[in-house]
Design a protein around this motif. Structure first.
Motif, PDB file in Angstrom:
ATOM      1  N   MET A  90       5.757   0.582  14.378  1.00  0.00           N
ATOM      2  CA  MET A  90       5.308  -0.228  13.271  1.00  0.00           C
ATOM      3  C   MET A  90       6.487  -1.070  12.788  1.00  0.00           C
ATOM      4  SD  MET A  90       3.802   1.040   9.545  1.00  0.00           S
ATOM      5  CE  MET A  90       3.591   2.642  10.202  1.00  0.00           C
ATOM      6  N   ASN A  91       6.240  -2.334  12.556  1.00  0.00           N
ATOM      7  CA  ASN A  91       7.262  -3.260  12.070  1.00  0.00           C
ATOM      8  C   ASN A  91       7.012  -3.563  10.606  1.00  0.00           C
ATOM      9  OD1 ASN A  91       8.697  -3.867  14.614  1.00  0.00           O
ATOM     10  ND2 ASN A  91       6.654  -4.525  15.222  1.00  0.00           N
ATOM     11  N   ILE A  92       8.070  -3.447   9.802  1.00  0.00           N
ATOM     12  CA  ILE A  92       7.964  -3.718   8.370  1.00  0.00           C
ATOM     13  C   ILE A  92       9.126  -4.596   7.935  1.00  0.00           C
ATOM     14  CG2 ILE A  92       6.783  -1.511   7.949  1.00  0.00           C
ATOM     15  CD1 ILE A  92       9.463  -0.580   6.631  1.00  0.00           C
ATOM     16  N   THR A  93       9.049  -5.079   6.697  1.00  0.00           N
ATOM     17  CA  THR A  93      10.143  -5.812   6.074  1.00  0.00           C
ATOM     18  C   THR A  93      10.622  -5.013   4.877  1.00  0.00           C
ATOM     19  OG1 THR A  93       9.226  -7.941   6.748  1.00  0.00           O
ATOM     20  CG2 THR A  93      10.820  -7.964   4.947  1.00  0.00           C
ATOM     21  N   LEU A  94      11.916  -4.823   4.788  1.00  0.00           N
ATOM     22  CA  LEU A  94      12.523  -4.157   3.642  1.00  0.00           C
ATOM     23  C   LEU A  94      13.126  -5.209   2.738  1.00  0.00           C
ATOM     24  CD1 LEU A  94      14.482  -1.375   5.533  1.00  0.00           C
ATOM     25  CD2 LEU A  94      12.370  -1.096   4.237  1.00  0.00           C
ATOM     26  N   VAL A 144       7.526   8.003  10.806  1.00  0.00           N
ATOM     27  CA  VAL A 144       7.725   7.455   9.458  1.00  0.00           C
ATOM     28  C   VAL A 144       6.449   6.703   9.057  1.00  0.00           C
ATOM     29  CG1 VAL A 144       9.123   5.922   8.026  1.00  0.00           C
ATOM     30  CG2 VAL A 144      10.207   7.273   9.827  1.00  0.00           C
ATOM     31  N   THR A 145       5.657   7.332   8.184  1.00  0.00           N
ATOM     32  CA  THR A 145       4.352   6.757   7.824  1.00  0.00           C
ATOM     33  C   THR A 145       4.159   6.536   6.331  1.00  0.00           C
ATOM     34  OG1 THR A 145       3.328   8.940   7.725  1.00  0.00           O
ATOM     35  CG2 THR A 145       3.247   7.797   9.853  1.00  0.00           C
ATOM     36  N   THR A 146       5.101   7.024   5.500  1.00  0.00           N
ATOM     37  CA  THR A 146       4.986   6.841   4.056  1.00  0.00           C
ATOM     38  C   THR A 146       6.272   6.236   3.504  1.00  0.00           C
ATOM     39  OG1 THR A 146       5.903   8.992   3.433  1.00  0.00           O
ATOM     40  CG2 THR A 146       3.506   8.903   3.864  1.00  0.00           C
ATOM     41  N   ARG A 148      12.250   6.197   2.962  1.00  0.00           N
ATOM     42  CA  ARG A 148      13.482   6.399   2.188  1.00  0.00           C
ATOM     43  C   ARG A 148      14.359   7.447   2.875  1.00  0.00           C
ATOM     44  NH1 ARG A 148      13.733   7.644  -4.323  1.00  0.00           N
ATOM     45  NH2 ARG A 148      16.004   7.651  -4.510  1.00  0.00           N
ATOM     46  N   ALA A 149      13.784   8.557   3.298  1.00  0.00           N
ATOM     47  CA  ALA A 149      14.539   9.607   3.989  1.00  0.00           C
ATOM     48  C   ALA A 149      15.133   9.078   5.301  1.00  0.00           C
ATOM     49  CB  ALA A 149      13.647  10.814   4.243  1.00  0.00           C
ATOM     50  N   PHE A 150      14.357   8.289   6.024  1.00  0.00           N
ATOM     51  CA  PHE A 150      14.827   7.703   7.283  1.00  0.00           C
ATOM     52  C   PHE A 150      16.038   6.801   7.035  1.00  0.00           C
ATOM     53  CE2 PHE A 150      14.540   4.112  10.314  1.00  0.00           C
ATOM     54  CZ  PHE A 150      14.731   4.794  11.507  1.00  0.00           C
ATOM     55  N   ALA A 207       2.807   6.801  -0.746  1.00  0.00           N
ATOM     56  CA  ALA A 207       2.105   5.583  -0.319  1.00  0.00           C
ATOM     57  C   ALA A 207       2.252   5.403   1.193  1.00  0.00           C
ATOM     58  CB  ALA A 207       2.650   4.370  -1.051  1.00  0.00           C
ATOM     59  N   THR A 208       1.154   5.070   1.841  1.00  0.00           N
ATOM     60  CA  THR A 208       1.120   4.905   3.293  1.00  0.00           C
ATOM     61  C   THR A 208       1.598   3.517   3.697  1.00  0.00           C
ATOM     62  OG1 THR A 208      -0.743   6.427   3.413  1.00  0.00           O
ATOM     63  CG2 THR A 208      -0.381   5.017   5.315  1.00  0.00           C
ATOM     64  N   LEU A 209       2.412   3.470   4.714  1.00  0.00           N
ATOM     65  CA  LEU A 209       2.894   2.209   5.272  1.00  0.00           C
ATOM     66  C   LEU A 209       1.893   1.664   6.278  1.00  0.00           C
ATOM     67  CD1 LEU A 209       6.573   3.324   5.968  1.00  0.00           C
ATOM     68  CD2 LEU A 209       5.752   1.954   4.041  1.00  0.00           C
ATOM     69  N   SER A 210       1.889   0.350   6.441  1.00  0.00           N
ATOM     70  CA  SER A 210       1.022  -0.279   7.431  1.00  0.00           C
ATOM     71  C   SER A 210       1.810  -1.361   8.158  1.00  0.00           C
ATOM     72  CB  SER A 210      -0.222  -0.879   6.777  1.00  0.00           C
ATOM     73  OG  SER A 210       0.163  -1.852   5.816  1.00  0.00           O
TER      74      SER A 210
END
Length: 85
Positions: free
Chosen positions: A1-5, A28-30, A35-37, A68-71
């Motif tokens: 999964m690709n996200i932007t921080l 890593v799904t939430t 944050r832990a990662f 909260a779940t990441l998408s």
């Protein structure tokens, strides 16, 4: 999964960046797991995102809790409780 921080205020100052594109491992799904990662990176990440540090989090510009779940392609922001201009 690709996200932007996105990082704001003192978090941005500690990390030396305002944003990062990140490909997450499957476990890593939430937001809390994210944050832990990131904490596991050590160094400035430990200082900026430490568990005892009061931080606010938002996912797609909506305030959220660690559960909260990441998408795919979501934007996650970390910032202190009070930020200014």
């Amino acid at each position: 999964m690709n996200i932007t921080l996105r990082f704001f205020a003192s978090v941005r100052e500690i990390l030396g960046t305002s944003q990062e594109a990140l490909a997450l491992p499957a476990h890593v799904t939430t937001v809390g797991e994210l944050r832990a990662f990131l904490l596991a990176r050590g160094g400035a990440w430990t200082e900026a995102l430490a568990e005892g540090r009061s931080l606010r989090m938002a996912c797609n510009q909506i305030m959220c809790q660690p559960e909260a779940t990441l998408s795919e392609a979501c934007e996650v922001a970390f910032f202190p409780p009070v930020t200014g201009g």
